[in-house]
Design an enzyme around this catalytic site. Structure first.
Site, PDB file in Angstrom:
ATOM      1  N   TYR A 241      -0.317   2.890   3.095  1.00  0.00           N
ATOM      2  CA  TYR A 241      -0.116   3.851   2.022  1.00  0.00           C
ATOM      3  C   TYR A 241       0.382   5.149   2.643  1.00  0.00           C
ATOM      4  O   TYR A 241      -0.221   5.649   3.595  1.00  0.00           O
ATOM      5  CB  TYR A 241      -1.422   4.144   1.276  1.00  0.00           C
ATOM      6  CG  TYR A 241      -1.933   3.027   0.414  1.00  0.00           C
ATOM      7  CD1 TYR A 241      -1.309   2.711  -0.789  1.00  0.00           C
ATOM      8  CD2 TYR A 241      -3.052   2.286   0.792  1.00  0.00           C
ATOM      9  CE1 TYR A 241      -1.784   1.686  -1.587  1.00  0.00           C
ATOM     10  CE2 TYR A 241      -3.534   1.262  -0.007  1.00  0.00           C
ATOM     11  CZ  TYR A 241      -2.896   0.966  -1.195  1.00  0.00           C
ATOM     12  OH  TYR A 241      -3.366  -0.048  -1.986  1.00  0.00           O
ATOM     13  N   ASP A 269       4.637   1.525  -4.812  1.00  0.00           N
ATOM     14  CA  ASP A 269       4.414   1.641  -6.258  1.00  0.00           C
ATOM     15  C   ASP A 269       3.017   2.141  -6.581  1.00  0.00           C
ATOM     16  O   ASP A 269       2.514   1.932  -7.676  1.00  0.00           O
ATOM     17  CB  ASP A 269       4.670   0.299  -6.957  1.00  0.00           C
ATOM     18  CG  ASP A 269       3.756  -0.816  -6.457  1.00  0.00           C
ATOM     19  OD1 ASP A 269       3.058  -0.598  -5.451  1.00  0.00           O
ATOM     20  OD2 ASP A 269       3.752  -1.895  -7.067  1.00  0.00           O
ATOM     21  N   HIS A 366       0.770  -5.199  -7.329  1.00  0.00           N
ATOM     22  CA  HIS A 366      -0.499  -4.659  -6.825  1.00  0.00           C
ATOM     23  C   HIS A 366      -1.702  -5.339  -7.460  1.00  0.00           C
ATOM     24  O   HIS A 366      -2.766  -4.748  -7.620  1.00  0.00           O
ATOM     25  CB  HIS A 366      -0.547  -3.147  -7.093  1.00  0.00           C
ATOM     26  CG  HIS A 366      -1.248  -2.355  -6.035  1.00  0.00           C
ATOM     27  ND1 HIS A 366      -0.583  -1.748  -5.002  1.00  0.00           N
ATOM     28  CD2 HIS A 366      -2.552  -2.085  -5.836  1.00  0.00           C
ATOM     29  CE1 HIS A 366      -1.447  -1.127  -4.221  1.00  0.00           C
ATOM     30  NE2 HIS A 366      -2.644  -1.320  -4.706  1.00  0.00           N
TER      31      HIS A 366
END
Length: 481
Positions: A241, A269, A366
């Site tokens: 991330y 995303d 995700h």
């Protein structure tokens, strides 16, 4: 420094907040505002021992990495009238804790576990309810979560016959690294909530099965400890991330490269934390089980405040909301020599990803944990990319998450399929043995499917073998008759 329990108890609010973790004392006053889980959970333990809340969900060295030496105040000095008291009232076990204990004793033997759905069902029974909610939650009303699975029902096979398949090889390469199956473990956070050894269960099982594991930025076991548990021939990828703190993110990337991780999967995303209502509601379910349901009281100032207590809803957003094609990938290239794969939903951006020169894309929404409502299922994205821009697959590797329908994704052009939640469920239900069992199930399903399709190797799984058929309009017409 006076680290007696009496002194610590004086520092019990946001103006001066001390906590005890594993008999060490920390001043977390300045850390309150930047804690990813928000300040409220820390303040709940201000002036006291936070070990029970900290230990299950953090790698052991987390607090030391986030505090300066001056904020680490030293070892706890106990006094005879506090922790050594013999008349302390024992902590009552909750209804949920007793339920978990009962269900753990009722788990079926592994030889009666036939598929991934069985493993998920067992895991959901043995997990504490808040953990089960955290692992399984999707955004909003979970419409897209359900559609992720339903998407596979729209694709059907065209089997080929009279093809020799006595020798069937399901192995492949992912980013040039060998994998015994077209499957890898996707990065998923907080495995330690399901089992005390967390991600290590996956590392050991994958090493023995020659499967690649992707380790999450928020893994609950230190990255160095995970690499120490892997076999010399084993391959690990790292899921990243990009944080608002760019320097901290760069430090994490360099550490992963130094430890021997072979690729960086950048999640693109997740610019904010998703709205996972099941995660929030789990706290209220627990209150109801213990007879502590709260009711509205006219004039109560707390009644109109924001939702509290959820790790998902009230988490301070540490994700960088300003990712861009122009700056983010060049920045990442400047700090690592590892292959870069972009992880997200790419129907309109797959070509941009190819032009950006990344080594692959992982098609994923995700697990519908961090995306918006009505996000297109990854399998549908894969299908549309194949229809619209088949040339993209000369440059990119695509992946989605699912178990028994791996073959459909491979036929549509994916190099391999990543599974995240299923491995959390496997280790939660049976530890390392559960992960091994799950990989055995996947191997059996994939090999049987390949033979029935007339495919002796992954190369034989081509787009002509699968067809998309939408039965929903037909069902609606039949329903009107």
């Amino acid at each position: 420094m006076d680290c007696t329990t009496e002194e610590i108890a004086k520092h019990d609010d946001a103006s001066s907040c001390w906590i005890i973790i594993k008999n060490e004392v920390y001043d977390v006053t300045e850390f309150l505002s930047i804690h990813p889980g928000g300040p409220s959970i820390i303040l709940k333990y201000a002036g006291g021992d936070a070990t029970s809340a900290y230990d299950p969900i953090h790698p052991p060295d987390t607090i030391q990495k986030n505090l300066s030496p001056s904020q680490c105040l030293g070892p706890l000095i106990t006094t005879t009238n506090t922790t050594d008291r013999k008349d302390r009232v024992p902590v009552e076990r909750t209804q949920d804790e007793m339920r978990v204990e009962r269900e753990m004793k009722r788990r079926p033997p592994l030889n009666r576990v036939l598929n991934l759905a069985n493993i998920e069902d067992i895991a959901k029974r043995v997990l504490p309810y808040p953990v089960q909610a955290f692992y399984s939650a999707g955004t909003d009303d979970e419409f897209s979560l359900r559609e992720n699975a339903r998407a596979f029902d729209r694709f059907f096979f065209h089997a080929r016959v009279m093809r020799p398949v006595s020798s069937c090889d399901p192995s492949t390469k992912i980013l040039g690294y060998d994998s015994s199956l077209p499957v890898f473990v996707s990065g998923a956070a907080q495995a330690i909530l399901g089992h005390p050894e967390g991600e290590l269960n996956i590392t050991r099982a994958c090493g023995n099965a020659s499967i690649i594991q992707m380790v999450c930025t928020f893994a609950s076991i230190p990255r160095a400890q995970i690499t120490a548990a892997m076999l010399p021939s084993q391959t690990l990828f790292f899921q990243l991330y990009k944080m608002t703190d760019t320097a901290a993110t760069a430090k994490v990337v360099r550490e992963a490269e130094e430890l021997g991780y072979k690729a960086i999967f950048l999640t693109v995303d997740a610019v904010v934390v998703g709205n996972r209502e099941k995660d929030v509601r789990s706290l209220w379910v627990m209150e109801e089980q213990e007879g502590k349901t709260q009711y509205y009281v006219e004039g109560d100032p707390e009644a109109t405040t924001n939702l509290s207590g959820s790790s998902a809803v009230n988490r301070r957003n540490v994700f960088d909301p300003d990712l861009s094609w122009k700056e983010t990938i060049p920045w990442l290239r400047s700090i690592t020599k590892l292959p870069i794969v972009l992880k997200g939903s790419f129907l309109n951006d797959a070509v941009l990803a190819a032009e950006a020169g990344v080594e692959g894309i992982l098609l994923s929404n995700h697990g519908v944990r961090n995306v918006f409502h009505s996000s297109l299922p990854p399998l549908e994205v894969l299908y549309r990319i194949r229809q619209q821009r088949p040339d993209v697959f000369d440059k990119l590797e695509g992946g989605i998450r699912r178990g028994t329908d791996v073959i459909k994704a491979i036929c549509l052009g994916a190099t391999a399929v990543g599974l995240g939640r299923p491995f959390l469920y496997a280790l939660s239900a049976y530890g390392e043995a559960g992960v091994i069992k799950q990989l055995d199930i996947l191997r059996r399903e994939i090999t049987i499917s390949m033979r029935l399709l007339g495919a002796a190797s992954i190369r034989d799984l081509t787009p002509e073998v699968v067809e998309r058929v939408d039965w929903e309009p037909v069902r609606r017409r039949i329903g009107k008759l």
